[in-house]
Design an enzyme around this catalytic site. Structure first.
Site, PDB file in Angstrom:
ATOM      1  CE  LYS A 176      28.181  31.671 -13.520  1.00 24.34           C
ATOM      2  NZ  LYS A 176      27.646  32.686 -14.466  1.00 24.34           N
ATOM      3  CB  THR A 232      19.954  27.246 -16.166  1.00 23.29           C
ATOM      4  OG1 THR A 232      19.853  28.133 -17.279  1.00 23.29           O
ATOM      5  CG2 THR A 232      21.393  27.167 -15.728  1.00 23.29           C
ATOM      6  CD  GLU A 250      14.456  29.169  -3.933  1.00 24.34           C
ATOM      7  OE1 GLU A 250      13.374  29.317  -4.540  1.00 24.34           O
ATOM      8  OE2 GLU A 250      14.540  28.821  -2.755  1.00 24.34           O
ATOM      9  CB  CYS A 284      11.484  34.333  -9.381  1.00 23.69           C
ATOM     10  SG  CYS A 284      11.957  34.869  -7.744  1.00 23.69           S
ATOM     11  CD  GLU A 383      10.253  33.149 -14.775  1.00 29.53           C
ATOM     12  OE1 GLU A 383      11.191  32.494 -15.266  1.00 29.53           O
ATOM     13  OE2 GLU A 383      10.213  33.481 -13.589  1.00 29.53           O
ATOM     14  CE  LYS A 453       2.166  23.012  -9.902  1.00 36.58           C
ATOM     15  NZ  LYS A 453       0.861  23.130 -10.567  1.00 36.58           N
ATOM     16  N   GLY A 456      11.237  24.724  -8.519  1.00 36.93           N
ATOM     17  CA  GLY A 456      12.477  24.464  -7.811  1.00 36.93           C
ATOM     18  C   GLY A 456      12.471  23.274  -6.892  1.00 36.93           C
TER      19      GLY A 456
END
Ligand code: NAD
Length: 489
Positions: A176, A232, A250, A284, A383, A453, A456
């Site tokens: 997806k 999410t 992740e 990331c 982030e 933490k 992930g």
């Protein structure tokens, strides 16, 4: 759009190309115009993809040897390399990364597939000597149907991080892609077909968050392998609770990059610039919090700002471009809001902080350097996923460690020093899944990658990733010749 890029108007389900009544407009972030339309999955497509993936588990695929699975993955690697330029063009159109960067990424995607192709028949269960009168051993069996839910920054590369180990261990997969970059996964589906995978082993369902949510909640899906934001991941975990799906996440990061005064400054600066601004900061593992020891603090900030000002921002297909636009208007707006927060927080802006001149359209942001940031400010804690870095001073090892760990993330940490004992001492105390010394984020198919933490759960790459796509079954066979007595005399 040039016709050679492929067709994107169908979904790949059960080895068939299936039309859909819905479509996603694929936006070129440099022009803000749609460059093609991609078929979007509806609820019924989720049902049929899960059914096809379940059927494939017990069909021809389930009967293949691990070596034969590896051979199919190796064939897919060859095809990804053969078509790297075309796939890179599709991805660059969708996410705005310079075409040369995306080509490099696609070649690396082939390396990932090759590693797992070779590893497919090298993962063993074990024999456990728990008793002399029993044979006990473990079988590593596939988890089942895996839904791979992906972000937009490196769609095919990250898909290969998941496809490689999932297929090598005998699972079936539903891919997806992000609604921001739907096209390249459809092109990958066509290569899966060409490689000769049995129907239903890999299915491709472009679509929005509702498609991801339907997969996360579906009782026929056994595992979610997700790369994306922490917000999410939390939602997925809640939806996945219904059938206790295995979840691997992740998520993001706010990676510390610690520069001690005895470091090789040239190398640290070049690496900081690369890891802060490459991919327009949409990485990331971007080094978005840079801690510099006080004696070299002013020099480091000034020189990083100089480099940032020289970075050429431009359209992704211009060979002179160093970094392209952000992938979406939402992402550009988010970055700009953090730049505003940084200014309000009192941090000193040394470079960027605005849209580059000369662009009427496109989601461009200039590489931005703040110094004197407050480590507790939102600029330094949240982030951003844009080309923005925050530099802060420290005095001594203890303060560096405390500042670096003062974050809810823990994906990557970097430290720069010429003192070898300090390097190991500090590396042991950084709370992140990867610590690099005098280099930054050496991401490689052999190196486990993932977060502590909020960054992930689980690790991708290497044999750790393979094990994460298996269930361990323990088999115990009684070897004794004793006759049992009456259990209820
Ligand atoms: P996102 O979380 O918004 O979306 C990721 C995917 O999840 C998309 O495919 C989206 O459609 C889907 N999704 C959204 N809501 C969902 C729901 N409720 N249920 C199921 N699926 C849902 O993330 P993004 O903006 O696409 O990507 C950026 C994020 O990804 C950043 O936080 C970044 O750090 C992270 N990222 C992490 C890594 C890593 O390896 N750690 C790599 C790349 C990106």
């Amino acid at each position: 759009m040039s016709a050679e890029l492929g067709r994107f108007d169908r979904l790949f389900i059960g080895g068939e190309w299936v039309p859909s009544g819905s479509a996603i407009a694929a936006i070129d972030p440099a022009t803000e115009d749609a460059w093609t339309e991609v078929a979007a999955a509806e609820t019924g497509h989720v049902e049929s993809a899960v059914a096809a993936a379940r059927e494939a588990l017990s069909g021809k695929w389930g009967g293949l040897t691990a070596t034969a699975r590896g051979a199919l993955i190796a064939r897919l690697a060859e095809l990804v390399r053969r078509d790297a330029d075309r796939l890179a063009e599709i991805e660059s159109r969708d996410n705005g990364k310079p075409h040369s960067d995306t080509k490099g990424e696609l070649r690396r995607a082939g390396d990932w597939l090759n590693f797992f192709a070779g590893a497919a028949d090298k993962l063993n269960g074990e024999q456990i000597p728990y008793s002399n009168s029993a044979l006990a051993y473990t079988r590593l069996e596939p988890v089942g149907v895996v839904a791979a839910i992906m972000p937009w920054n490196s769609p095919i590369l990250l898909a290969c991080w998941k496809l490689g180990p999932a297929l090598a261990t005998g699972n079936t997969v539903i891919l997806k892609p992000s609604e921001n970059t739907p096209a390249s996964m459809v092109a990958l589906g066509a290569l899966v077909e060409e490689a000769g995978f049995p129907p239903g082993v890999v299915n491709v369902l472009p679509g929005g968050r509702e498609v991801g949510a339907a997969l996360a909640a579906h009782p026929g899906v056994n595992k979610i392998s997700f790369t994306g934001s922490q917000a999410t991941a939390t939602r997925i975990m809640q939806s996945a609770a219904g059938n206790l799906k295995r979840c691997a996440f992740e998520c993001g990061g706010k990676s510390p990059f610690i520069v001690f005064a005895d470091a090789d400054l040239e190398k640290a600066l070049a690496t900081a610039a690369h890891s802060s601004f490459r991919s327009t900061g949409q990485s990331c593992s971007a080094s978005s919090r840079i801690f510099v020891e006080r004696p070299v603090y002013e020099e480091f900030g000034a020189r990083l700002a100089e480099i940032a000002a020289r970075i050429r921002v431009g359209p992704q297909f211009d060979p002179n471009t160093h970094i392209g636009p952000q992938t979406s208007s939402d992402q550009r707006d988010k970055t700009e809001s953090y730049i505003a927060l940084g200014k309000e927080s009192g941090a000193r802006l040394l470079a960027g902080g605005k849209r580059p001149e000369g662009f009427d359209r496109g989601f461009y942001v200039s590489p931005t350097v703040f110094v004197d940031a407050d480590n507790r400010s939102r600029l330094a804690q949240e982030e951003i996923f844009g080309p923005v870095t925050a530099i802060m001073p420290f005095d001594g090892e203890e303060e560096a460690i405390a500042l670096a760990n003062d974050t809810s993330y823990g994906l990557v940490g970097g430290l720069w020093t010429s003192d070898v004992t300090r390097a190991h001492r500090v590396a042991a105390r950084i709370e992140s899944g990867l610590v690099s010394v005098n280099t930054f984020r050496p991401v490689h198919f052999m190196l486990p990658y993932g977060g502590y933490k909020l960054s992930g759960i689980g690790r991708e790459n290497g044999f750790d990733a393979m094990r994460a796509f298996t269930e361990t079954k323990t088999v115990v066979v009684d070897l004794s010749t004793d006759r049992p007595g009456d259990p209820f005399p």
